[in-house]
Structure formats: C-alpha cells, structure tokens
Scaffold this motif. Structure first.
Motif, PDB file in Angstrom:
ATOM      1  N   ALA A  62       0.448  10.709  -3.517  1.00 23.99           N
ATOM      2  CA  ALA A  62       1.129  10.988  -4.780  1.00 23.99           C
ATOM      3  C   ALA A  62       1.809   9.733  -5.325  1.00 23.99           C
ATOM      4  CB  ALA A  62       2.144  12.112  -4.584  1.00 23.99           C
ATOM      5  N   VAL A  63       2.470   8.994  -4.453  1.00 23.34           N
ATOM      6  CA  VAL A  63       3.138   7.760  -4.860  1.00 23.34           C
ATOM      7  C   VAL A  63       2.118   6.741  -5.373  1.00 23.34           C
ATOM      8  CG1 VAL A  63       4.407   5.752  -3.992  1.00 23.34           C
ATOM      9  CG2 VAL A  63       5.142   8.060  -3.368  1.00 23.34           C
ATOM     10  N   ALA A  64       0.988   6.614  -4.659  1.00 24.38           N
ATOM     11  CA  ALA A  64      -0.038   5.638  -5.035  1.00 24.38           C
ATOM     12  C   ALA A  64      -0.621   5.958  -6.413  1.00 24.38           C
ATOM     13  CB  ALA A  64      -1.139   5.612  -3.984  1.00 24.38           C
ATOM     14  N   ARG A  65      -0.852   7.221  -6.676  1.00 22.84           N
ATOM     15  CA  ARG A  65      -1.396   7.598  -7.980  1.00 22.84           C
ATOM     16  C   ARG A  65      -0.387   7.300  -9.097  1.00 22.84           C
ATOM     17  NH1 ARG A  65      -4.494  13.299  -6.481  1.00 22.84           N
ATOM     18  NH2 ARG A  65      -6.429  12.312  -5.778  1.00 22.84           N
ATOM     19  N   GLU A  66       0.854   7.611  -8.831  1.00 15.77           N
ATOM     20  CA  GLU A  66       1.893   7.338  -9.827  1.00 15.77           C
ATOM     21  C   GLU A  66       2.040   5.841 -10.058  1.00 15.77           C
ATOM     22  OE1 GLU A  66       6.707   8.112 -10.455  1.00 15.77           O
ATOM     23  OE2 GLU A  66       5.627   9.087  -8.815  1.00 15.77           O
ATOM     24  N   ALA A  67       1.918   5.060  -8.980  1.00 21.87           N
ATOM     25  CA  ALA A  67       2.098   3.608  -9.084  1.00 21.87           C
ATOM     26  C   ALA A  67       0.844   2.888  -9.570  1.00 21.87           C
ATOM     27  CB  ALA A  67       2.520   3.048  -7.725  1.00 21.87           C
ATOM     28  N   GLY A  68      -0.299   3.556  -9.576  1.00 21.15           N
ATOM     29  CA  GLY A  68      -1.543   2.917  -9.989  1.00 21.15           C
ATOM     30  C   GLY A  68      -2.087   1.944  -8.974  1.00 21.15           C
ATOM     31  N   VAL A  69      -1.840   2.237  -7.683  1.00 24.34           N
ATOM     32  CA  VAL A  69      -2.306   1.372  -6.597  1.00 24.34           C
ATOM     33  C   VAL A  69      -3.362   2.111  -5.790  1.00 24.34           C
ATOM     34  CG1 VAL A  69      -1.642   0.095  -4.521  1.00 24.34           C
ATOM     35  CG2 VAL A  69      -0.046   0.264  -6.449  1.00 24.34           C
ATOM     36  N   ARG A  70      -4.508   1.482  -5.571  1.00 22.85           N
ATOM     37  CA  ARG A  70      -5.555   2.077  -4.750  1.00 22.85           C
ATOM     38  C   ARG A  70      -5.282   1.786  -3.276  1.00 22.85           C
ATOM     39  NH1 ARG A  70      -9.968   3.795  -7.394  1.00 22.85           N
ATOM     40  NH2 ARG A  70      -9.958   5.161  -5.579  1.00 22.85           N
ATOM     41  N   LEU A  71      -5.647   2.753  -2.412  1.00 25.86           N
ATOM     42  CA  LEU A  71      -5.321   2.660  -0.999  1.00 25.86           C
ATOM     43  C   LEU A  71      -6.572   2.536  -0.141  1.00 25.86           C
ATOM     44  CD1 LEU A  71      -2.687   5.548  -0.760  1.00 25.86           C
ATOM     45  CD2 LEU A  71      -2.268   3.125  -1.243  1.00 25.86           C
ATOM     46  N   ILE A  72      -6.600   1.563   0.747  1.00 28.10           N
ATOM     47  CA  ILE A  72      -7.588   1.486   1.823  1.00 28.10           C
ATOM     48  C   ILE A  72      -6.869   1.925   3.094  1.00 28.10           C
ATOM     49  CG2 ILE A  72      -9.069  -0.021   3.191  1.00 28.10           C
ATOM     50  CD1 ILE A  72      -9.345  -1.797   0.706  1.00 28.10           C
ATOM     51  N   GLY A  73      -7.323   3.009   3.690  1.00 28.99           N
ATOM     52  CA  GLY A  73      -6.638   3.596   4.832  1.00 28.99           C
ATOM     53  C   GLY A  73      -5.874   4.829   4.397  1.00 28.99           C
ATOM     54  N   PRO A  74      -4.735   5.125   5.060  1.00 23.58           N
ATOM     55  CA  PRO A  74      -4.130   4.405   6.184  1.00 23.58           C
ATOM     56  C   PRO A  74      -4.957   4.547   7.466  1.00 23.58           C
ATOM     57  CG  PRO A  74      -3.007   6.490   5.856  1.00 23.58           C
ATOM     58  CD  PRO A  74      -4.005   6.353   4.730  1.00 23.58           C
ATOM     59  N   ASN A  75      -4.397   3.985   8.539  1.00 20.23           N
ATOM     60  CA  ASN A  75      -5.062   4.061   9.836  1.00 20.23           C
ATOM     61  C   ASN A  75      -6.395   3.326   9.796  1.00 20.23           C
ATOM     62  OD1 ASN A  75      -5.367   4.857  12.531  1.00 20.23           O
ATOM     63  ND2 ASN A  75      -6.343   6.793  11.980  1.00 20.23           N
ATOM     64  N   THR A  76      -6.400   2.178   9.134  1.00 19.63           N
ATOM     65  CA  THR A  76      -7.622   1.380   9.010  1.00 19.63           C
ATOM     66  C   THR A  76      -7.567   0.171   9.931  1.00 19.63           C
ATOM     67  OG1 THR A  76      -8.925  -0.023   7.511  1.00 19.63           O
ATOM     68  CG2 THR A  76      -6.592   0.173   7.041  1.00 19.63           C
ATOM     69  N   SER A  77      -8.733  -0.301  10.320  1.00 17.64           N
ATOM     70  CA  SER A  77      -8.807  -1.520  11.139  1.00 17.64           C
ATOM     71  C   SER A  77      -8.698  -2.770  10.286  1.00 17.64           C
ATOM     72  CB  SER A  77     -10.121  -1.542  11.923  1.00 17.64           C
ATOM     73  OG  SER A  77     -11.228  -1.377  11.045  1.00 17.64           O
ATOM     74  N   GLY A  78      -8.888  -2.646   8.962  1.00 13.45           N
ATOM     75  CA  GLY A  78      -8.722  -3.792   8.087  1.00 13.45           C
ATOM     76  C   GLY A  78      -9.919  -4.075   7.208  1.00 13.45           C
ATOM     77  N   VAL A  79      -9.942  -5.303   6.679  1.00 17.98           N
ATOM     78  CA  VAL A  79     -10.921  -5.700   5.666  1.00 17.98           C
ATOM     79  C   VAL A  79     -11.289  -7.166   5.877  1.00 17.98           C
ATOM     80  CG1 VAL A  79     -11.206  -6.172   3.194  1.00 17.98           C
ATOM     81  CG2 VAL A  79     -10.092  -4.065   3.915  1.00 17.98           C
ATOM     82  N   PHE A  80     -12.558  -7.509   5.604  1.00 21.55           N
ATOM     83  CA  PHE A  80     -12.879  -8.918   5.351  1.00 21.55           C
ATOM     84  C   PHE A  80     -13.922  -9.013   4.254  1.00 21.55           C
ATOM     85  CE2 PHE A  80     -15.808  -8.692   9.279  1.00 21.55           C
ATOM     86  CZ  PHE A  80     -17.001  -8.677   8.572  1.00 21.55           C
ATOM     87  N   ASN A  81     -13.927 -10.150   3.570  1.00 19.52           N
ATOM     88  CA  ASN A  81     -14.957 -10.511   2.595  1.00 19.52           C
ATOM     89  C   ASN A  81     -15.256 -11.978   2.840  1.00 19.52           C
ATOM     90  OD1 ASN A  81     -16.475 -11.330   0.361  1.00 19.52           O
ATOM     91  ND2 ASN A  81     -15.500  -9.843  -0.989  1.00 19.52           N
ATOM     92  N   LEU A  82     -16.294 -12.238   3.624  1.00 14.44           N
ATOM     93  CA  LEU A  82     -16.527 -13.594   4.133  1.00 14.44           C
ATOM     94  C   LEU A  82     -16.997 -14.552   3.052  1.00 14.44           C
ATOM     95  CD1 LEU A  82     -18.102 -12.815   7.627  1.00 14.44           C
ATOM     96  CD2 LEU A  82     -15.708 -13.146   6.995  1.00 14.44           C
ATOM     97  N   HIS A  83     -17.598 -14.044   1.977  1.00 10.97           N
ATOM     98  CA  HIS A  83     -18.026 -14.934   0.897  1.00 10.97           C
ATOM     99  C   HIS A  83     -16.837 -15.388   0.049  1.00 10.97           C
ATOM    100  CE1 HIS A  83     -22.367 -14.545   1.575  1.00 10.97           C
ATOM    101  NE2 HIS A  83     -22.101 -13.294   1.921  1.00 10.97           N
ATOM    102  N   HIS A  84     -15.697 -14.725   0.234  1.00  5.48           N
ATOM    103  CA  HIS A  84     -14.464 -15.141  -0.447  1.00  5.48           C
ATOM    104  C   HIS A  84     -13.437 -15.669   0.553  1.00  5.48           C
ATOM    105  CE1 HIS A  84     -15.249 -13.679  -4.589  1.00  5.48           C
ATOM    106  NE2 HIS A  84     -16.113 -12.908  -3.959  1.00  5.48           N
ATOM    107  N   ASN A  85     -13.896 -15.934   1.777  1.00  5.51           N
ATOM    108  CA  ASN A  85     -13.026 -16.475   2.839  1.00  5.51           C
ATOM    109  C   ASN A  85     -11.819 -15.578   3.111  1.00  5.51           C
ATOM    110  OD1 ASN A  85     -14.832 -18.539   2.818  1.00  5.51           O
ATOM    111  ND2 ASN A  85     -13.415 -20.121   2.159  1.00  5.51           N
ATOM    112  N   LEU A  86     -12.010 -14.286   2.919  1.00  5.22           N
ATOM    113  CA  LEU A  86     -10.954 -13.319   3.192  1.00  5.22           C
ATOM    114  C   LEU A  86     -11.250 -12.662   4.533  1.00  5.22           C
ATOM    115  CD1 LEU A  86      -8.505 -11.565   2.011  1.00  5.22           C
ATOM    116  CD2 LEU A  86     -10.298  -9.908   1.424  1.00  5.22           C
ATOM    117  N   ASN A  87     -10.364 -12.860   5.520  1.00  9.37           N
ATOM    118  CA  ASN A  87     -10.578 -12.295   6.852  1.00  9.37           C
ATOM    119  C   ASN A  87      -9.243 -11.780   7.379  1.00  9.37           C
ATOM    120  OD1 ASN A  87     -11.220 -11.632   9.482  1.00  9.37           O
ATOM    121  ND2 ASN A  87     -12.337 -13.520   9.910  1.00  9.37           N
ATOM    122  N   LEU A  88      -8.920 -10.542   7.017  1.00  2.00           N
ATOM    123  CA  LEU A  88      -7.640  -9.965   7.404  1.00  2.00           C
ATOM    124  C   LEU A  88      -7.656  -9.426   8.825  1.00  2.00           C
ATOM    125  CD1 LEU A  88      -6.617  -8.125   4.111  1.00  2.00           C
ATOM    126  CD2 LEU A  88      -5.957 -10.396   4.912  1.00  2.00           C
TER     127      LEU A  88
END
Length: 734
Positions: A127-153
């Motif tokens: 509910a908070v995310a929708r009100e704030a206009g923020v998209r959510l990955i997770g919760p309880n996620t192992s994370g994200v990477f995008n290697l072509h953008h050198n993003l490795n969280l």
C-alpha cells in the motif's frame, strides 16, 4: 488500461533495472553485512553511475560520500537497495517516494512467508509503495545484477556479461548457474533478478523486461510458483515470438491443486498441466535443473531448427546408439538420408562404415579427423536433415592417437565453423573430451558452436531447438468468438437462481445450440411416458440415466441402466433407478430419467474444462471412461485454443496409436475431435458462467463422435471468469 496496450508499451522496469544511479540503504563497512557486499559489487564491477551509500553513522563508505538519509541525496536515485530489517522497510519506501526513487530492491525477509503478522506487514508495504509510486523487487529477494551496466548488487565473482537473462526464486540456483557458466567458459549473463515474494512485480513483468532488453538473447526462469499464470502466458507468447524462453518449474503448483467435482477439476492444477500451458506459449521447459544452462546456451547460439529431423554422425557405434535412443525419447526423429547423401558419404568413408542414420564412420576418421567435418557438410546439405549432431571424440584425436593430428583437428574445427555460417541448420557437438577442453573444442566454443559434456544435454538442446522451430512455423490464429444465444443464457440464469448446475439435458442442449453433435434423447418425468418413448425408439438398445441436481456421480448412486430394449425393460429400469437413487440420496430432487440409444463402440476420450485459480480456463483432452484418472494420459491447453493447439493435444496423447486403429480396427476421425476441441474452447469463452465442464466419455468413431455424457458446473454469482484470476500486475502497471 487494456492489457494488449500493456504488452505493446515499454516496460517501466528499464528505469531501474538499468539504472544511472543507485542508493544503498544500510551501506556498511562490515564485511558480514549485505550493505557491504552490495557496495563491493558496485565498486569492484565498476558501476558507471552515481553510488549513494546511506549510513547516518559514516562520512563515506568505500570511498563514496555517505548520506544520513535518502532525503539528503543531491539528486534522485533510479534504484534503491534496502538492506535493513523488515519493520523499517515501509517507512523507507515512503522516503524513496519523496526522494524520487523509481524502484527498490528489498532484501529483508519477515513478510508474508513468515505468517499472519508478516503478511500484514507485506500488505502495508505494498500500500505504501503504490501511494509513493515506487516499484518493489522482493521482499525476501536475493538481489539483482545487470552486467552490461556494471551493476552487481550481489557482489558475485567470476560472472561475465552475455546473453542469458535469469529470473530465479532460488539464490542458490543462480549461484549454481554462475559456477556452471564459469566452468563452461563461454556463457555470460545479462540481467538477474530474484523475485522474492513478488509483492509488486511478478514473473510476467520480469519476462516482459527481458523480452525487450537488447542484451538478453534468451530469458531463463527458475519458478517455484506463479501468482498470475494467465498473464504470464500472455506475455510469454509475445516474447517467444522474438526470442527463446527457458523455464524450469520446480514441483507442482500447489495453489492449483484443489478438490473439484469433475474429472477435469481433479486433474487440473498439476505440474503436467503447468508444463503443457508453458509449452503452448512457446516456452522451452526443462525437466532437470542441470539442463537449464545447456538448453539456454543452445537456444542463445542457435535460436531454432526448421524441424525435428536429426542426422547423427558418430565415430563409435555405442554412442551412436545412445544418441538415437535419447533422440527418440525426446520426440525427435532420425532423418532419412537421401540416396545422394549416402553415395557422397560412401566416397570418403571406409567400406565398413554405416551409411544409415546414425552414420558411424567406423574408424575412417582415426587417422584423418577432417573426415568428420566433410561428413558434417554432406549431412547438412541434405534437404531432409534439420540438425546435425556430431557424437564421439572429436577434439581428442591428437590425445588418443598422435600429436600430429592436432593440425587436422584444428582445420576440421575451422571447417565446421565455416559450415555453421553457411547453413541455416544447428550443428551440435558432443565430445567425450569436452571436460578437458582441448584446442579444437575451445575453438568451436569460441566461435559460437555449442559443445556439450553429455549426450543427454546435447539432445535436450536439440529438442528445444526443434520444438521452437515447430512453434514458430505453426499458425497460432484463433477462431472467431461464438455469439451467446438466448436459450443457453436462460438455462444459466435458471441454474444460478436455483443454486444448481446445469442438468444433463440442459448441458447437451447448450452443446447442440452451438453446433456440437449430441445423441437423440428423451427426458422422462413420469413412468406413463415410457410407452411412447419405447415406441419411438423401437428395437434399439437404450441407456437410461437419472437426472438430478443433487446426484453428480450417477453410477455411484445406481442411477444408470444400459442395454434396455422394449417397454418392459424401460419400466423395470425406471423403477430400479428411482429406488436406488432415493436410497443413496433421500433428499435428492429427481427431475426424471434420460433415455437415449446406446452409443456404438469406439475409442473413449474425455474433453473437459476447469478454471484454474492461477492460469484461468484450461481445456483437457485424453483417454476417457474409467481410464482417465487411472492412466492420466491427458493433455492441457489454456483457452482460447488455436487450431494448432487442438491438433497438438490429440498428437500428444501417449496412447494415440489407439486413434490410428489397432488389430484391424478403423482409425478414428481425428479431424472431428479437433473441431470439437475448438468449439468447446469457443463455448467457454462465450459463457464465463461455465466453471467446469466434463464430456466423459466422448466416443470417437471412424466418422464423427458421440457425446455420451455431459456435465456443466455453473460458477456462482461473482465467481465466473469474466475477470482474470488476479489482476494485480495489470493494475500496478496502469
């Protein structure tokens, strides 16, 4: 917003899965913390955008200026990684919204997966995310990477950029694939996402992003459970038209396994159903986890085959036989080689070589490995061959026989590479020397030819290539929708008003109104009508069945009598049915009995529909009668069906030889069954009041069919499929 427009528009996930700036909330100098590892991943990988560590107790983290809160950032961050405990997350998402953050990765567990209190916290978070206009990955996620953008969280070491995109509900599965890719040496990755609880963003959204991502050549998913399977299938159809999609589905869909009052409902919700529906959408489904990367690599490099006819080239009879066995099990066929092909092979092989498929060179290559390259060229030029599969010890001749053969093997590898560039056919290599990566095999791999460590993996890749080629070549157009008619509408209205399902005569009338052939029958409400019914049918052998909204399983109640001839037999059967049914269900309302001629013997099949809570309306076809729940030899497709879908259902049945006639029997009219499947699909689309439908058995003949029994279970008010099982994803993207 219309769902079709969703699929045509650009995915909003690009805004934060390929970010220009990242905030790490909970950034740390402590090597045991995720906030430390995320910073390591960003710095070590060389992320080119702005890095904002959020830590009120530090002035800087790993050389980057730290900020006390998101509100102090010099500019908005595209992506925030939140490394703090679950209870802090809703408040932080409010801060993200105020700071202009577009997407947030939430590592914390402690939400819906932990029980009632966690579920309440997760609902608050959404509910908070929708009100704030923020998209959510997770919760309880192992994370994200995008290697072509050198993003490795994840701070994952030894992964390189490439064309395989991954969405995995298991972090350990990602680690397994990364280690396997490191050993493979060629496979690289584009984007990885751990979807976690899918509180906001689900598999369909991630697949759509990978479908649009220019760096992703094949999308690969490890799925434990779908939340909106129907939407996923819609997106998969669009994505698979452009690039391959590989799915490993672990276990059965528990949410779809529910008790139901029909055969179809009882069999729906299974793992087998999920696999069928994914393949209907063009997805390549792998059965074993160790097949994921080999199949993804093969599809990335080769994309598709024109058909399923494979030519096997081997330097040993044993492995040729193994390859032939595995190909047959995978639904592929050994190509029939043209006489000109066999003649050309005979010119370069020893007399003892086998020129049938599999082609066994029988020692012809021992002193001249180039022979294998020449044979591959000959096989690839045969119009009856869709793929060429080299099996044996290519790459290891210089190890097995003489160092002097290395040059010939390298020239053979170059010849194969040139052949792959010239022909539009997959060339796949299995070598028993692949684990030690000799020079010739390394050269093939570097040039983009898949080299496999096992015959089984190679065959699974060939199967995926053949399946994809067949899918892309098929016509997936769907028939026009049926118009709703007044009489069936009235029957559904009566049934809903009375809180019951359609009676069998009403169900068959629904079918007949829409062009489905049903046998002649008479509803007898009073014993006095039996004389006229007997006179009408004459000497034909008849069946009699009870008609009652309260008795679904007629045979269990003693409500069926067969092989009745003449008035006396009808009267006796009528009295016996009523007595038995009243003893079975004393409170049951009995409308009467249905009298119809006995159907001639044929092949019994079942056609049914169930509305799965994950995938929506699903049609089932298989062997019918008493065998449906014993053998479970059935096929599933999501409604609506194309003609290709209907034909593939009939072809999928393991006992389909029964359809072709056995022991002198005539083949059944498969074209009529295809038309029946299509019409049932149209019927269910037209009448969302149909919750479940069973035609069991339908008796198939050399010409036409007979619908012996029909049952339609009516959705109660507010429970029909005029809306999808869940629309959360669509609402979020609106």
């Amino acid at each position: 917003m219309n769902r079709a427009n969703h699929l045509a528009s650009r995915s909003p996930l690009h805004d934060f899965l390929a970010p220009r700036s990242v905030a790490v909330v909970g950034a740390s100098q402590d090597p045991t913390k995720r906030g430390y590892k995320a910073m390591v991943g960003l710095v070590k990988q060389g992320f080119r955008g702005a890095i904002y560590p959020i830590n009120p107790k530090a002035e800087q983290v790993m050389g980057a200026k730290a900020y006390a809160s998101l509100g102090e950032l010099p500019g908005p961050a595209d992506l925030a990684l939140i490394c703090t405990p679950a209870t802090t997350v809703p408040g932080l998402i409010r801060e993200c919204g105020a700071a202009g953050v577009k997407g947030a990765v939430i590592l914390a567990s402690g939400f819906g997966e932990t029980g009632e209190a966690g579920a309440a916290l997760e609902a608050e978070l959404l509910a908070v995310a929708r009100e704030a206009g923020v998209r959510l990955i997770g919760p309880n996620t192992s994370g994200v990477f995008n290697l072509h953008h050198n993003l490795n969280l994840l701070a994952l070491d030894n992964v390189k950029p490439g064309g395989v995109g991954i969405v995995s509900q298991s972090g350990n599965m990602l680690l397994s694939l990364a280690l396997e890719a490191q050993h493979n040496g060629r496979v690289g990755f584009s984007t990885y996402v751990g979807p976690g609880n899918q509180t906001d963003i689900g598999f369909a959204d991630y697949l759509r992003y990978l479908g649009e991502d220019a760096h992703t050549q094949v999308a690969t998913l490890y799925v434990e459970g779908f939340q909106d399977g129907r939407h996923f299938l819609e997106v998969a159809r669009e994505v698979t038209a452009a690039k391959p999609v590989v799915v490993y589905k672990s276990g059965a869909t528990e949410a779809g396994q529910r008790s139901a009052s029909s055969h179809t409902g009882a069999l729906a919700g299974s793992y087998a159903m999920t696999v069928d529906l994914l393949r209907q959408a063009g997805v390549s489904v792998v059965q074993y986890s160790d097949e994921i990367l080999p199949v993804a690599e093969g599809l990335e490099l080769l994309q598709k085959a024109r058909g399923k006819r494979v030519a096997v080239l081997a330097d040993g009879g044993g492995q040729a036989t193994i390859a032939a066995d595995r190909l047959a099990e995978a639904g592929l066929t050994l190509a029939t080689l043209a006489e000109t092909t066999r003649a050309r092979l005979a010119e370069i092989l020893f007399p003892q070589a086998s020129l049938a498929n599999p082609v066994d060179v029988a020692g012809s290559s021992d002193a001249d490995p180039l022979v294998l390259a020449r044979c591959m060229e000959i096989l690839a030029e045969d119009a009856g061959v869709d793929s060429v599969f080299l099996v044996g010890m290519f790459g290891g001749y210089s190890i097995r026989f003489a160092d002097s053969l290395l040059g010939d093997e390298m020239r053979g590898a170059e010849s194969m590479i040139e052949l792959a560039r010239r022909v539009d056919k997959p060339l796949v290599v299995y070598s028993l020397y692949a684990p030690i990566k000799p020079p010739a095999l390394r050269r093939l791999h570097e040039a983009g030819l898949p080299v496999y460590y096992s015959i089984e993996h190679a065959v699974r890749a060939l199967a995926a290539l053949g399946e994809r080629g067949a899918y892309l070549a098929a016509d997936h157009a769907r028939p026009e929708a049926l118009a709703r008619l007044p009489d069936p509408e009235a029957a559904f209205a009566r049934a809903r008003a009375e809180g019951r399902d359609l009676l069998e005569p009403e169900a068959k009338a629904l079918l007949a109104e829409h062009g489905i052939r049903v046998p002649e029958e008479r509803l007898v409400r009073d014993a006095a009508e039996l004389a006229e019914v007997a006179a009408h049918f004459g000497t034909r052998s008849l069946a009699m069945k009870v008609v009652s909204k309260d008795i679904l399983h007629k045979s269990d109640a003693g409500g069926v009598r067969l092989d009745l001839v003449g008035e006396a037999a009808l009267v006796e059967a009528h009295d016996a049915i009523l007595a038995s049914c009243r003893a079975y269900a004393p409170e049951a309302e009995i409308e009467g009995v249905l009298v119809t001629p006995m159907a001639a013997k044929g092949v019994e099949v079942i056609i049914g529909v169930s509305r799965d809570p994950i995938f929506g309306p699903v049609l089932m076809f298989g062997l019918g009668g008493i065998f449906v729940e014993i053998l479970e030899d059935v096929a599933f497709r999501a409604i609506p069906l194309s003609r290709h879908d209907a034909r593939s259902m009939v072809a999928q049945i393991k006992a389909k030889k029964l359809f072709e006639g056995v022991r002198g029997g005539a083949a059944i009219d498969q074209a009529a069954l295809v038309e029946l499947l299509l019409r049932i699909s149209q019927l269910v689309e037209a009448y969302p009041e149909i919750q479940e439908l069973d035609l069991n058995p339908v008796i198939a003949y050399a010409s036409g069919y007979a619908v012996v029994d029909a049952r339609v279970i009516v959705a109660r008010d507010g429970a029909d499929a005029s809306t999808d099982s869940t629309t959360r994803t669509e609402e979020n993207l609106a």
